[in-house]
Design a protein around this motif. Structure first.
Motif, short mmCIF file in Angstrom:
data_model
loop_
_atom_site.label_atom_id
_atom_site.label_comp_id
_atom_site.label_asym_id
_atom_site.label_seq_id
_atom_site.Cartn_x
_atom_site.Cartn_y
_atom_site.Cartn_z
N TRP A 1 -8.91 15.53 5.40
CA TRP A 1 -7.92 14.64 6.18
C TRP A 1 -8.30 13.67 7.07
CZ3 TRP A 1 -3.39 15.11 4.27
CH2 TRP A 1 -2.73 16.33 3.87
N GLY A 2 -9.57 14.10 7.75
CA GLY A 2 -9.91 12.92 8.65
C GLY A 2 -10.24 11.84 8.04
N PRO A 3 -11.28 11.99 7.04
CA PRO A 3 -11.86 10.79 6.17
C PRO A 3 -10.55 10.17 5.58
CG PRO A 3 -13.27 12.62 5.80
CD PRO A 3 -12.05 13.23 6.71
N LEU A 4 -9.66 10.70 5.08
CA LEU A 4 -8.52 9.99 4.61
C LEU A 4 -7.88 9.01 5.49
CD1 LEU A 4 -6.84 9.71 1.92
CD2 LEU A 4 -5.27 11.25 2.68
N LEU A 5 -7.58 9.72 6.64
CA LEU A 5 -6.88 8.96 7.72
C LEU A 5 -7.66 7.48 8.17
CD1 LEU A 5 -4.37 9.43 9.51
CD2 LEU A 5 -5.95 10.48 11.14
N LEU A 6 -9.26 7.76 8.20
CA LEU A 6 -9.81 6.85 8.67
C LEU A 6 -9.97 5.85 7.75
CD1 LEU A 6 -12.85 8.69 10.34
CD2 LEU A 6 -11.41 7.16 11.47
N CYS A 7 -9.96 6.12 6.35
CA CYS A 7 -10.21 5.27 5.29
C CYS A 7 -8.82 4.47 5.20
CB CYS A 7 -10.45 6.18 4.19
SG CYS A 7 -10.68 4.88 2.73
N VAL A 8 -7.98 4.82 5.41
CA VAL A 8 -6.69 4.24 5.10
C VAL A 8 -6.52 3.17 6.53
CG1 VAL A 8 -4.20 4.45 4.97
CG2 VAL A 8 -5.57 6.07 3.74
N THR A 9 -6.68 3.88 7.31
CA THR A 9 -6.66 2.82 8.64
C THR A 9 -7.52 1.74 8.60
OG1 THR A 9 -6.39 4.86 10.01
CG2 THR A 9 -6.71 3.03 11.20
N LEU A 10 -8.89 1.96 8.30
CA LEU A 10 -9.83 0.66 8.16
C LEU A 10 -9.32 -0.34 7.00
CD1 LEU A 10 -12.50 -0.10 9.34
CD2 LEU A 10 -13.44 1.15 7.12
N ALA A 11 -8.65 0.46 5.74
CA ALA A 11 -8.54 -0.56 4.87
C ALA A 11 -7.09 -1.61 5.38
CB ALA A 11 -7.99 0.38 3.23
N LEU A 12 -6.10 -0.67 6.06
CA LEU A 12 -5.15 -1.38 6.10
C LEU A 12 -5.53 -2.72 7.32
CD1 LEU A 12 -2.41 1.33 6.96
CD2 LEU A 12 -2.36 -0.71 5.41
N MET A 13 -6.36 -2.22 8.41
CA MET A 13 -6.75 -3.29 9.25
C MET A 13 -7.56 -4.46 8.55
SD MET A 13 -7.36 -1.60 12.93
CE MET A 13 -8.59 -0.45 12.52
N LEU A 14 -8.22 -4.04 7.33
CA LEU A 14 -8.99 -5.16 6.83
C LEU A 14 -8.14 -6.29 5.96
CD1 LEU A 14 -12.16 -3.30 5.73
CD2 LEU A 14 -12.01 -5.40 7.26
N GLN A 15 -6.76 -5.87 5.88
CA GLN A 15 -5.90 -6.67 5.43
C GLN A 15 -5.43 -7.62 6.24
OE1 GLN A 15 -5.59 -6.46 1.90
NE2 GLN A 15 -7.25 -4.93 2.56
N GLY A 16 -4.56 -8.59 5.66
CA GLY A 16 -4.00 -9.72 6.80
C GLY A 16 -5.01 -10.65 6.95
N GLY A 17 -6.01 -10.73 6.25
CA GLY A 17 -6.96 -11.83 6.53
C GLY A 17 -7.08 -12.80 5.36
N SER A 18 -7.08 -14.03 5.78
CA SER A 18 -7.18 -15.27 4.69
C SER A 18 -6.11 -14.97 3.78
CB SER A 18 -8.64 -15.15 4.30
OG SER A 18 -9.43 -15.17 5.04
N VAL A 19 -4.85 -14.77 4.17
CA VAL A 19 -3.76 -14.56 3.02
C VAL A 19 -3.50 -15.88 2.42
CG1 VAL A 19 -2.61 -12.69 4.18
CG2 VAL A 19 -2.04 -14.97 5.22
N ASP A 20 -3.89 -17.06 3.10
CA ASP A 20 -3.67 -18.27 2.37
C ASP A 20 -4.62 -18.58 1.10
OD1 ASP A 20 -5.47 -20.68 4.63
OD2 ASP A 20 -5.89 -18.49 3.91
N ARG A 21 -5.65 -17.58 0.82
CA ARG A 21 -6.27 -17.78 -0.17
C ARG A 21 -6.45 -16.54 -1.02
NH1 ARG A 21 -12.00 -20.71 0.15
NH2 ARG A 21 -11.72 -21.86 2.11
N LYS A 22 -5.75 -17.02 -2.27
CA LYS A 22 -5.61 -15.82 -3.13
C LYS A 22 -7.02 -15.17 -3.52
CE LYS A 22 -1.10 -15.42 -3.02
NZ LYS A 22 -1.29 -16.16 -1.67
N ASP A 23 -8.00 -16.02 -3.89
CA ASP A 23 -9.26 -15.48 -4.59
C ASP A 23 -10.29 -15.53 -3.53
OD1 ASP A 23 -10.27 -18.33 -6.58
OD2 ASP A 23 -8.67 -18.39 -4.71
#
Lengths: 238, 311
Positions: free
Chosen positions: A93-115
């Protein structure tokens, strides 16, 4: 009841032994040797009943118990001592929670660049889980005694310092991207990545033969280095 | 009885010569049985009793040989079990360190396979050296782009994670498919010309994997955006790793026809050069690219971000 039966069994064995020795030493002992007395053995049936009745407890208790187990493991990672609690009661459970949190927080960057941008959610997920599986297979192939899921559990929980670093980095990035904030982020990410590596080797290194410890630690170092790199190079959109 | 002892002496000689040629105790006993049955057919009824007694006498020895061989060789578990792959990771830290150092410092006359691998090829080195190289190329390429375009107002830093996938595909296919092709080629040439030296597939994978180790410090040096430093480091790295490959494979092909041998060695070196220059060109942009990009932006007045393409 089982203890009483065990006692009866041992008495019969004793009788057999005495008969045997009697034959050998030519001493005649009459047939049955009666044993009398009372046996009070505390049998653990009440607690067994308790374990089997977890179906009846309220859902809140179940969830709280699991959360407590996860929380206890987080504390173990923060202060890595060589305890076997993390290894014995593994959970994912812990690894899943951490992995999802980390992946969500790494989003929202450079959204004006698609690639050519930052990693997608699925990419972070795949890197973390695929990397953990590869490292576990590597340590098992080198002769480690740790089981597959125990190793996944340890590697997943030790991502926690890097997740904390990600939170700190996002807060620091609110105040600007370059210069002082970059130095602060660099220090924070370096410290947390070394903490992660140190914490996971404290748990994993014991299960390896002594002349192969470095061979097992290096992939763990590479894994957390890559995750640390992903965190450090996170640049938010303008 | 004299005839019997003569026959037994003959039998013994045949046995010893067979064991020299055969090599496995099991096969030797079978062949002796067959030839004994064939050659001594008319005398079989008379000889059957001594033959069987000698066979029984021979069998415990054969069994001892077999157990000895099995304990010396690696146990061959079926390929779908975990234990089969465990024997490819039968290395220790100091062995891996020695192998990496041996690939960094080749010496004429020192064959990497014979000196360092000793019939114990491992998959740990090739796999993790390739993984390290993939991430080092991606990370250092990213850093070098950042340093080259530092100060440009239009440049926005992005971590390019697509490039990790491309780097991984390139490096892993080079380190695993080229040895496969080379091994097939060597096996085919071996069937035509008897070579003294021959390598197994895993030994070739090992050589290729460890020869890539010298690229890791070279790639780190490519961060420096000066072309002189980059060219110097790529030439040095190519010489070192190329010579490891050449010194390893030359003994395997030199007994062949000269044209075929030269062709194989040229192909090995050419692929190596292609990998090095391809990685440098694709992942590392240069100052000239920056100047052309800046000129393009200034000339056309567009706000398109500078692209880092092959120079």
């Amino acid at each position: 009841l089982s203890s009483y039966l065990t006692l009866r069994y041992y008495v019969c064995l004793a009788k057999l032994a005495l008969h045997h020795f009697a034959d050998l030493s030519d001493v005649s002992i009459s047939g049955d040797i009666p044993v009398q007395g009372e046996i009070n053995v505390p049998v653990g049936t009440p607690s067994q009943d308790k374990e089997y009745s977890t179906l009846d407890e309220p859902v809140k208790d179940t969830i709280l118990r699991d959360l407590k187990a996860v929380g206890k493991k987080f504390v173990h990672v923060m202060y890595p001592k060589k305890s076997s609690a993390l290894l014995r009661d593994w959970d994912l459970w812990g690894p899943l929670l951490l992995c999802v949190t980390l992946a969500l927080m790494l989003q929202g960057g450079s959204v004006d660049r698609k690639d050519d941008g930052g990693p997608q959610f699925a990419e972070v997920f795949v890197i973390i889980w695929f990397g953990s599986v590869i490292i576990t297979l590597n340590s098992k192939l080198l002769g480690g005694t740790i089981s597959f899921f125990q190793s996944l559990c340890v590697l997943g929980y030790c991502i926690m310092p890097l997740t904390v670093a990600m939170v700190v980095c996002r807060l620091v990035l609110l105040g600007g991207s370059w210069g002082f904030s970059f130095i602060v982020r660099l220090i924070v990410v370096t410290a947390s990545f070394s903490w992660s590596t140190f914490a996971s080797t404290a748990f994993l290194a014991d299960s390896q033969p002594p002349n192969r410890k470095a061979l097992v630690v290096y992939p763990v170092f590479l894994f957390y280095f890559v995750i640390g790199w992903m965190i450090l190079t996170f640049s938010p959109s303008a | 009885m004299a005839a019997n002892s003569d026959f037994l002496l003959q039998f013994q000689e045949f046995d010893s010569s067979e064991s020299h040629l055969g090599g496995i105790g099991d096969a030797t006993t079978i062949s002796i049985e067959d030839t004994a049955a064939g050659s001594h057919n008319p005398q079989k009824q008379r000889r059957s009793a001594p033959v069987t007694s000698f066979e029984e006498d021979n069998d415990p020895l054969a069994n001892d040989d077999k157990t000895e061989l099995l304990s010396g060789q690696k146990k061959s578990a079926p390929f779908w079990t975990f234990e089969y792959y465990q024997r490819f990771f039968d290395v220790e830290t100091h062995q891996v360190r020695r192998r990496i150092l041996g690939s960094l410092l080749p010496w004429p006359g020192k064959n990497f396979v014979h000196l360092y691998i000793h019939n114990n090829p491992d998959l740990y080195g090739p796999f993790w050296i390739c993984a390290t190289l993939v991430f080092v190329i991606a990370i250092c390429g990213n850093i070098s782009d950042f340093l080259v375009f530092l100060g440009e107002p239009q440049y926005k830093y992005v971590p390019e994670f697509r490039k990790v996938t491309i780097a991984a595909t390139a490096i892993y296919s080079y380190a695993w498919l080229v040895p496969l092709a080379l091994w097939g080629l060597l096996v085919w040439r071996n069937s035509k010309v008897m070579n003294v030296v021959s390598y197994s597939f895993l030994e070739i994978v090992c050589v290729y994997g460890y020869s890539l180790a010298v690229y890791i410090p070279a790639v780190v040096l490519w961060i420096i955006p000066y072309e002189a430093v980059r060219w110097l480091s790529i030439v040095v790295a190519l010489c070192l790793s190329g010579s490891v490959l050449v010194l390893t494979f030359w003994p395997a092909v030199r007994d062949d026809q000269p044209r075929v041998a030269i062709a194989i060695m040229t192909a090995v070196v050419a692929l190596h050069v292609l990998l090095a220059f391809g990685c440098k060109a694709y992942f590392f942009s240069t100052l000239e690219v920056k100047h052309t990009a800046v000129d393009a932006v200034a000339g056309h007045g567009t706000k398109s971000p500078p692209t880092t393409k092959i120079q």
